[in-house]
Motif scaffolding. Structure first.
Motif, PDB file in Angstrom:
ATOM      1  N   VAL A  22       0.834  -1.201   0.000  1.00  0.00           N
ATOM      2  CA  VAL A  22       0.000   0.000   0.000  1.00  0.00           C
ATOM      3  C   VAL A  22       0.872   1.255   0.000  1.00  0.00           C
ATOM      4  CG1 VAL A  22      -1.631   1.335   1.399  1.00  0.00           C
ATOM      5  CG2 VAL A  22      -2.026  -1.098   1.011  1.00  0.00           C
ATOM      6  N   ARG A  23       1.976   1.191   0.677  1.00  0.00           N
ATOM      7  CA  ARG A  23       2.885   2.346   0.765  1.00  0.00           C
ATOM      8  C   ARG A  23       3.546   2.683  -0.571  1.00  0.00           C
ATOM      9  NH1 ARG A  23       5.948   1.486   6.562  1.00  0.00           N
ATOM     10  NH2 ARG A  23       4.032   1.350   7.771  1.00  0.00           N
ATOM     11  N   THR A  24       3.530   1.740  -1.516  1.00  0.00           N
ATOM     12  CA  THR A  24       4.163   2.002  -2.818  1.00  0.00           C
ATOM     13  C   THR A  24       3.311   2.899  -3.695  1.00  0.00           C
ATOM     14  OG1 THR A  24       3.166   0.123  -4.006  1.00  0.00           O
ATOM     15  CG2 THR A  24       5.245  -0.287  -2.787  1.00  0.00           C
ATOM     16  N   ASN A  25       2.010   3.001  -3.372  1.00  0.00           N
ATOM     17  CA  ASN A  25       1.080   3.779  -4.186  1.00  0.00           C
ATOM     18  C   ASN A  25       1.004   3.242  -5.621  1.00  0.00           C
ATOM     19  OD1 ASN A  25      -0.869   5.799  -4.376  1.00  0.00           O
ATOM     20  ND2 ASN A  25       0.586   7.216  -5.305  1.00  0.00           N
ATOM     21  N   CYS A  26       1.160   1.926  -5.785  1.00  0.00           N
ATOM     22  CA  CYS A  26       1.103   1.275  -7.097  1.00  0.00           C
ATOM     23  C   CYS A  26       0.024   0.192  -7.024  1.00  0.00           C
ATOM     24  CB  CYS A  26       2.461   0.675  -7.449  1.00  0.00           C
ATOM     25  SG  CYS A  26       2.472  -0.187  -9.029  1.00  0.00           S
ATOM     26  N   HIS A  27      -1.124   0.471  -7.630  1.00  0.00           N
ATOM     27  CA  HIS A  27      -2.269  -0.434  -7.538  1.00  0.00           C
ATOM     28  C   HIS A  27      -1.922  -1.859  -7.975  1.00  0.00           C
ATOM     29  CE1 HIS A  27      -6.343  -1.955  -7.715  1.00  0.00           C
ATOM     30  NE2 HIS A  27      -6.063  -2.406  -8.926  1.00  0.00           N
ATOM     31  N   THR A  28      -1.219  -1.988  -9.098  1.00  0.00           N
ATOM     32  CA  THR A  28      -0.931  -3.343  -9.588  1.00  0.00           C
ATOM     33  C   THR A  28      -0.015  -4.108  -8.635  1.00  0.00           C
ATOM     34  OG1 THR A  28       0.790  -2.414 -11.012  1.00  0.00           O
ATOM     35  CG2 THR A  28      -1.339  -2.843 -12.018  1.00  0.00           C
ATOM     36  N   PHE A  29       0.859  -3.422  -7.932  1.00  0.00           N
ATOM     37  CA  PHE A  29       1.708  -4.106  -6.949  1.00  0.00           C
ATOM     38  C   PHE A  29       0.861  -4.603  -5.778  1.00  0.00           C
ATOM     39  CE2 PHE A  29       5.095  -4.215  -3.637  1.00  0.00           C
ATOM     40  CZ  PHE A  29       5.926  -5.128  -4.261  1.00  0.00           C
ATOM     41  N   ILE A  30      -0.107  -3.804  -5.383  1.00  0.00           N
ATOM     42  CA  ILE A  30      -1.019  -4.206  -4.298  1.00  0.00           C
ATOM     43  C   ILE A  30      -1.817  -5.439  -4.691  1.00  0.00           C
ATOM     44  CG2 ILE A  30      -2.987  -3.455  -2.885  1.00  0.00           C
ATOM     45  CD1 ILE A  30      -1.895  -0.547  -3.303  1.00  0.00           C
ATOM     46  N   GLU A  31      -2.143  -5.570  -5.992  1.00  0.00           N
ATOM     47  CA  GLU A  31      -2.918  -6.715  -6.481  1.00  0.00           C
ATOM     48  C   GLU A  31      -2.223  -8.048  -6.202  1.00  0.00           C
ATOM     49  OE1 GLU A  31      -5.961  -7.088  -8.010  1.00  0.00           O
ATOM     50  OE2 GLU A  31      -6.425  -4.972  -7.833  1.00  0.00           O
ATOM     51  N   PHE A  32      -0.910  -8.042  -6.060  1.00  0.00           N
ATOM     52  CA  PHE A  32      -0.200  -9.285  -5.745  1.00  0.00           C
ATOM     53  C   PHE A  32      -0.688  -9.880  -4.424  1.00  0.00           C
ATOM     54  CE2 PHE A  32       2.856  -7.957  -8.958  1.00  0.00           C
ATOM     55  CZ  PHE A  32       3.173  -9.168  -9.549  1.00  0.00           C
ATOM     56  N   THR A  33      -1.166  -9.036  -3.524  1.00  0.00           N
ATOM     57  CA  THR A  33      -1.714  -9.540  -2.260  1.00  0.00           C
ATOM     58  C   THR A  33      -2.905 -10.456  -2.533  1.00  0.00           C
ATOM     59  OG1 THR A  33      -1.092  -7.445  -1.217  1.00  0.00           O
ATOM     60  CG2 THR A  33      -2.506  -8.903   0.046  1.00  0.00           C
ATOM     61  N   GLY A  34      -3.717 -10.104  -3.523  1.00  0.00           N
ATOM     62  CA  GLY A  34      -4.839 -10.966  -3.898  1.00  0.00           C
ATOM     63  C   GLY A  34      -4.363 -12.328  -4.365  1.00  0.00           C
ATOM     64  N   LEU A  35      -3.280 -12.363  -5.128  1.00  0.00           N
ATOM     65  CA  LEU A  35      -2.709 -13.651  -5.552  1.00  0.00           C
ATOM     66  C   LEU A  35      -2.237 -14.452  -4.341  1.00  0.00           C
ATOM     67  CD1 LEU A  35      -0.537 -12.602  -8.642  1.00  0.00           C
ATOM     68  CD2 LEU A  35      -2.727 -13.802  -8.677  1.00  0.00           C
ATOM     69  N   LEU A  36      -1.529 -13.772  -3.448  1.00  0.00           N
ATOM     70  CA  LEU A  36      -1.032 -14.453  -2.245  1.00  0.00           C
ATOM     71  C   LEU A  36      -2.181 -15.032  -1.413  1.00  0.00           C
ATOM     72  CD1 LEU A  36       1.670 -11.876  -1.089  1.00  0.00           C
ATOM     73  CD2 LEU A  36       2.094 -14.165  -1.996  1.00  0.00           C
ATOM     74  N   ASN A  37      -3.209 -14.222  -1.187  1.00  0.00           N
ATOM     75  CA  ASN A  37      -4.320 -14.670  -0.350  1.00  0.00           C
ATOM     76  C   ASN A  37      -5.116 -15.793  -1.006  1.00  0.00           C
ATOM     77  OD1 ASN A  37      -3.721 -12.996   1.800  1.00  0.00           O
ATOM     78  ND2 ASN A  37      -4.917 -11.316   0.984  1.00  0.00           N
ATOM     79  N   GLU A  38      -5.254 -15.755  -2.324  1.00  0.00           N
ATOM     80  CA  GLU A  38      -5.956 -16.847  -3.011  1.00  0.00           C
ATOM     81  C   GLU A  38      -5.146 -18.129  -2.928  1.00  0.00           C
ATOM     82  OE1 GLU A  38      -9.363 -18.303  -5.104  1.00  0.00           O
ATOM     83  OE2 GLU A  38      -8.967 -16.582  -3.822  1.00  0.00           O
ATOM     84  N   TYR A  39      -3.828 -18.019  -3.068  1.00  0.00           N
ATOM     85  CA  TYR A  39      -2.967 -19.187  -2.918  1.00  0.00           C
ATOM     86  C   TYR A  39      -3.097 -19.779  -1.511  1.00  0.00           C
ATOM     87  CZ  TYR A  39       1.140 -22.137  -2.579  1.00  0.00           C
ATOM     88  OH  TYR A  39       1.966 -23.205  -2.366  1.00  0.00           O
ATOM     89  N   ILE A  40      -3.123 -18.928  -0.513  1.00  0.00           N
ATOM     90  CA  ILE A  40      -3.287 -19.392   0.868  1.00  0.00           C
ATOM     91  C   ILE A  40      -4.625 -20.118   1.019  1.00  0.00           C
ATOM     92  CG2 ILE A  40      -3.583 -18.649   3.277  1.00  0.00           C
ATOM     93  CD1 ILE A  40      -1.567 -16.340   2.563  1.00  0.00           C
TER      94      ILE A  40
END
Length: 96
Positions: A22-40
C-alpha cells in the motif's frame, strides 16, 4: 513445522506484504496480495482434504494442488490487472 503452522506464517507474511505494498502507491503491486491470499485459501482447502501443499511444487514430485474453476478465474482476474492480459492461467480438463 506443521502445514497448519506454515499457513499461519503465510497469512502473516501476506498481511505484512499488503501493508508495505500500500505504501508504494502502485495499484498493480497491491494486487499481488490478492494472488497471495488466493494461494493461501487454495492451500487451506487442499490441506482440508489431506493434500500437503508444502510438498506441491514443480521442483519435486509432490501431490498436485486441486484448484477449482472459480479460483482460476479469480487468479486470472488478478493477473490480467497486473500484466494487462499477457499472462493467463489454464485449467486442466481433469480438474474441471
Amino acid at each position: 513445522m506443521t502445514p497448519q503452522e506454515t499457513l499461519e506464517r503465510m497469512r502473516a507474511a501476506s498481511d505484512n506484504f499488503y501493508n508495505e505494498a500500500v505504501r508504494t502507491n502502485c495499484h498493480t503491486f497491491i494486487e499481488f496480495t490478492g494472488l497471495l491470499n488466493e494461494y493461501i485459501k487454495i492451500c487451506e482447502e487442499n490441506l482440508a482434504v489431506g493434500i500437503d501443499f508444502t510438498q506441491s511444487n514443480a521442483h519435486i514430485k509432490g501431490p498436485q494442488l486441486k484448484i477449482q474453476e472459480h479460483e482460476v478465474d479469480y487468479l486470472n482476474e488478478k493477473l490480467c490487472c497486473i500484466f494487462q492480459g499477457l499472462i493467463i492461467l489454464g485449467q486442466q480438463e481433469a480438474d474441471k
